[in-house]
Design a protein around this motif. Structure first.
Motif, short mmCIF file in Angstrom:
data_model
loop_
_atom_site.label_atom_id
_atom_site.label_comp_id
_atom_site.label_asym_id
_atom_site.label_seq_id
_atom_site.Cartn_x
_atom_site.Cartn_y
_atom_site.Cartn_z
N PHE A 151 0.81 -1.21 0.00
CA PHE A 151 0.00 0.00 0.00
C PHE A 151 0.85 1.27 0.00
N LEU A 152 2.08 1.14 -0.40
CA LEU A 152 3.01 2.25 -0.42
C LEU A 152 2.54 3.41 -1.30
N LEU A 153 1.84 3.12 -2.39
CA LEU A 153 1.45 4.16 -3.34
C LEU A 153 -0.02 4.55 -3.25
N ALA A 154 -0.76 3.96 -2.34
CA ALA A 154 -2.20 4.20 -2.26
C ALA A 154 -2.56 5.67 -2.02
N ASP A 155 -1.72 6.40 -1.34
CA ASP A 155 -2.03 7.80 -1.02
C ASP A 155 -1.17 8.78 -1.82
N LYS A 156 -0.55 8.31 -2.89
CA LYS A 156 0.32 9.16 -3.70
C LYS A 156 -0.41 9.63 -4.96
N GLU A 157 0.03 10.78 -5.49
CA GLU A 157 -0.57 11.30 -6.72
C GLU A 157 -0.23 10.40 -7.89
#
Length: 135
Positions: free
Chosen positions: A13-19
């Protein structure tokens, strides 16, 4: 049975909150700039010898400049719209018309209504990339 450690879970989930940034190609950067900025109304953020970058409602679209391009037959980029008929008519006023496909029933504007009632229309950018509108 698959065991997921806390470290693996965090990586998943490393990129779940990234643009999100989207990439697609052009061999015609001047035509692409005019199309995405002047016709579609996207804000041009930057341009250099490698790419044009646009903002589409918070999503970064990076149109990379390539030497050769064989456009794909499938959709590479699409937008959700509230009123697809109005959106297509606005494109038509700017000289952009939707693709018509023999294998599906589309209305006069080129809008297909799926079995679940969703509506989709496809059009191409100056490089032949297939784009879509969905309602």
């Amino acid at each position: 049975m698959v065991v997921i450690s806390k470290l693996n879970f965090k990586i998943l989930f490393l990129l779940a909150d990234k643009e999100l940034k989207s990439f697609f190609p052009t061999v015609k950067p001047d035509a692409a700039k005019s199309f995405y900025r002047d016709i579609l109304g996207l804000k041009l953020l930057s341009e250099d010898n490698y790419a044009l970058e646009f903002n589409s409602n918070g999503t970064l679209l990076r149109v990379i400049i390539v030497q050769e391009l064989k456009p794909q037959l499938f959709t590479v980029l699409g937008w959700n719209v509230e009123d697809i008929s109005s959106a297509v008519k606005s494109l038509n006023l700017k000289g952009i018309f939707c693709e018509k496909y023999d294998f599906m029933q589309q209305d006069i504007l080129g809008i297909w209504t799926s079995p679940n009632g969703s509506k989709v229309a496809w059009f191409k950018d100056p490089n032949g990339n297939v784009l879509s509108l969905s309602e």
